[in-house]
Write a protein that holds these residues in place. Structure first.
Motif, mmCIF file in Angstrom:
data_model
loop_
_atom_site.group_PDB
_atom_site.id
_atom_site.type_symbol
_atom_site.label_atom_id
_atom_site.label_comp_id
_atom_site.label_asym_id
_atom_site.label_seq_id
_atom_site.Cartn_x
_atom_site.Cartn_y
_atom_site.Cartn_z
ATOM 1 N N UNK A 231 0.854 -1.181 0.000
ATOM 2 C CA UNK A 231 0.000 0.000 0.000
ATOM 3 C C UNK A 231 0.887 1.227 0.000
ATOM 4 N N UNK A 232 0.646 2.136 -0.953
ATOM 5 C CA UNK A 232 1.455 3.349 -1.075
ATOM 6 C C UNK A 232 0.565 4.581 -0.975
ATOM 7 N N UNK A 233 1.112 5.603 -0.337
ATOM 8 C CA UNK A 233 0.336 6.829 -0.123
ATOM 9 C C UNK A 233 1.171 8.042 -0.534
ATOM 10 N N UNK A 234 2.070 8.458 0.355
ATOM 11 C CA UNK A 234 2.878 9.654 0.089
ATOM 12 C C UNK A 234 4.283 9.291 -0.382
ATOM 13 N N UNK A 235 4.533 8.007 -0.602
ATOM 14 C CA UNK A 235 5.871 7.560 -0.991
ATOM 15 C C UNK A 235 6.263 8.100 -2.371
ATOM 16 N N UNK A 236 7.558 8.346 -2.542
ATOM 17 C CA UNK A 236 8.086 8.695 -3.854
ATOM 18 C C UNK A 236 8.256 7.414 -4.670
ATOM 19 N N UNK A 237 8.486 7.556 -5.964
ATOM 20 C CA UNK A 237 8.676 6.380 -6.798
ATOM 21 C C UNK A 237 9.937 5.624 -6.374
ATOM 22 N N UNK A 238 10.952 6.325 -5.874
ATOM 23 C CA UNK A 238 12.163 5.676 -5.371
ATOM 24 C C UNK A 238 11.842 4.825 -4.145
ATOM 25 N N UNK A 239 11.006 5.337 -3.251
ATOM 26 C CA UNK A 239 10.611 4.570 -2.062
ATOM 27 C C UNK A 239 9.766 3.355 -2.441
ATOM 28 N N UNK A 240 8.948 3.502 -3.480
ATOM 29 C CA UNK A 240 8.138 2.378 -3.950
ATOM 30 C C UNK A 240 9.033 1.235 -4.412
ATOM 31 N N UNK A 241 10.058 1.540 -5.196
ATOM 32 C CA UNK A 241 10.941 0.491 -5.699
ATOM 33 C C UNK A 241 11.817 -0.095 -4.603
ATOM 34 N N UNK A 242 12.159 0.690 -3.607
ATOM 35 C CA UNK A 242 12.893 0.139 -2.460
ATOM 36 C C UNK A 242 12.027 -0.871 -1.716
ATOM 37 N N UNK A 243 10.718 -0.611 -1.654
ATOM 38 C CA UNK A 243 9.790 -1.547 -1.017
ATOM 39 C C UNK A 243 9.684 -2.837 -1.829
ATOM 40 N N UNK A 244 9.557 -2.707 -3.149
ATOM 41 C CA UNK A 244 9.529 -3.896 -4.007
ATOM 42 C C UNK A 244 10.805 -4.716 -3.843
ATOM 43 N N UNK A 245 11.898 -4.027 -3.670
ATOM 44 C CA UNK A 245 13.205 -4.681 -3.590
ATOM 45 C C UNK A 245 13.336 -5.554 -2.352
ATOM 46 N N UNK A 246 12.527 -5.296 -1.341
ATOM 47 C CA UNK A 246 12.543 -6.128 -0.132
ATOM 48 C C UNK A 246 11.950 -7.501 -0.407
ATOM 49 N N UNK A 253 17.558 1.260 -12.106
ATOM 50 C CA UNK A 253 18.101 2.614 -12.048
ATOM 51 C C UNK A 253 16.979 3.606 -12.343
ATOM 52 N N UNK A 254 16.976 4.704 -11.606
ATOM 53 C CA UNK A 254 15.991 5.760 -11.825
ATOM 54 C C UNK A 254 16.710 6.973 -12.395
ATOM 55 N N UNK A 256 15.698 10.457 -13.684
ATOM 56 C CA UNK A 256 14.643 11.454 -13.789
ATOM 57 C C UNK A 256 13.286 10.755 -13.769
ATOM 58 N N UNK A 257 12.573 10.705 -14.909
ATOM 59 C CA UNK A 257 11.253 10.074 -14.952
ATOM 60 C C UNK A 257 11.251 8.711 -15.640
ATOM 61 N N UNK A 258 12.421 8.138 -15.795
ATOM 62 C CA UNK A 258 12.513 6.799 -16.397
ATOM 63 C C UNK A 258 13.149 5.833 -15.412
ATOM 64 N N UNK A 259 12.517 4.660 -15.254
ATOM 65 C CA UNK A 259 13.056 3.593 -14.411
ATOM 66 C C UNK A 259 13.403 2.416 -15.319
ATOM 67 N N UNK A 260 14.641 1.966 -15.263
ATOM 68 C CA UNK A 260 15.084 0.842 -16.080
ATOM 69 C C UNK A 260 15.413 -0.317 -15.166
ATOM 70 N N UNK A 261 14.785 -1.482 -15.418
ATOM 71 C CA UNK A 261 15.001 -2.690 -14.620
ATOM 72 C C UNK A 261 15.752 -3.702 -15.477
ATOM 73 N N UNK A 262 16.903 -4.170 -14.967
ATOM 74 C CA UNK A 262 17.717 -5.129 -15.728
ATOM 75 C C UNK A 262 17.687 -6.507 -15.065
#
Length: 262
Positions: A231-246, A253-254, A256-262
């Motif tokens: 569940x996300x509310x005020x999180x930034x997109x960087x915080x969202x991906x850190x949560x997924x990473x758990x 890599x982020x 600006x407005x592009x996220x690349x997943x390798x």
């Protein structure tokens, strides 16, 4: 506008909506566009289309008093003035929450391309993004009927929803599944939230792109089927991906407005 003109609305602005003859049809108040019932009788439907970009939400008050909240990446085509002798019909591409003004003489119909949702006065959420496999109608109050656009409305060929239930239309097999709904998961976007319940990552990508106004490039096909609950509310997109990473270690890599997943 009906005549093809494009008006750009800024969130903090205040502007008037006028027709080709200069008559005022409505006005903007911050993040809301309000159309008024001017009491004049008209025999012709004139449509405008409101488009909401990624990362934004917007409120629309129609001339009959119906309030519509449009989610990011959504467009709604609607009459600037409803006719007293015809059903009230609008056309949705995306997701919106409807609080429909009651009118026992003229049903309110939302057209999503292949599916129609018909009501007289109620509150419901309707999600019909082009890239999604399903069209979801979630009912909070009143009742709605869901039926195939190609069919003439009849109670015998429509699925009737009760509050707390949703109708899921499968675009591929053209079947409707009615089941109890997780209301919060389908409506908390109104409060700026994203709720995920065992959702595959491939279905999360577009939701994040719309909400955060970003582009996500996933070069890891195994990640597509990984399930996430969050569940996300005020999180930034960087915080969202850190949560997924758990849950699932990913190389991303982020920029600006592009996220690349390798």
């Amino acid at each position: 506008m009906e005549n093809g003109n494009i008006e750009v609305i800024s969130e903090g602005g205040a502007t008037k909506v006028v027709d080709t003859e200069g008559n005022v049809l409505g006005a903007q108040q911050g993040s809301q566009l309000i159309y008024k019932n001017n009491g004049t009788s008209t025999e012709e439907l004139i449509y405008n289309t409101l488009k909401v970009p990624y990362g934004k939400r917007f409120d629309l008050l129609l001339s009959d008093g119906t309030k519509v909240t449009l989610n990011s990446g959504t467009s709604l085509k609607y009459p600037v003035q409803f006719l007293k002798t015809r059903n009230r019909q609008v056309f949705l591409d995306g997701e919106a929450f409807f609080n429909v003004a009651k009118d026992s003489a003229n049903a309110f119909i939302v057209n999503t391309g292949e599916l129609n949702v018909r009501v007289l006065g109620t509150k419901f959420n309707l999600s019909s993004y082009p890239e999604d496999h399903f069209v979801n109608t979630t009912l909070l109050e009143g009742s709605v009927s869901v039926y195939n656009k190609q069919d003439t409305y009849d109670s015998s060929n429509a699925s009737l929803l009760e509050p707390g239930y949703k109708a899921e239309w499968n675009k591929y097999n053209r079947q409707i599944l009615v089941e109890e709904a997780d209301i919060a998961m389908h409506t908390d976007w109104l409060n700026g939230k994203i709720i995920l319940r065992h959702v595959p990552f491939k279905n999360i990508v577009k939701k994040l792109e719309r909400h955060y106004n970003v582009e996500i490039v996933n070069n890891n096909p195994k990640l597509d089927e990984e399930l996430f609950t969050a569940s996300f509310d005020v999180e930034t997109i960087d915080q969202v991906f850190k949560t997924f990473n758990l849950t699932y270690r990913m190389d991303y890599k982020i920029n600006d407005r592009q996220i690349i997943i390798n």
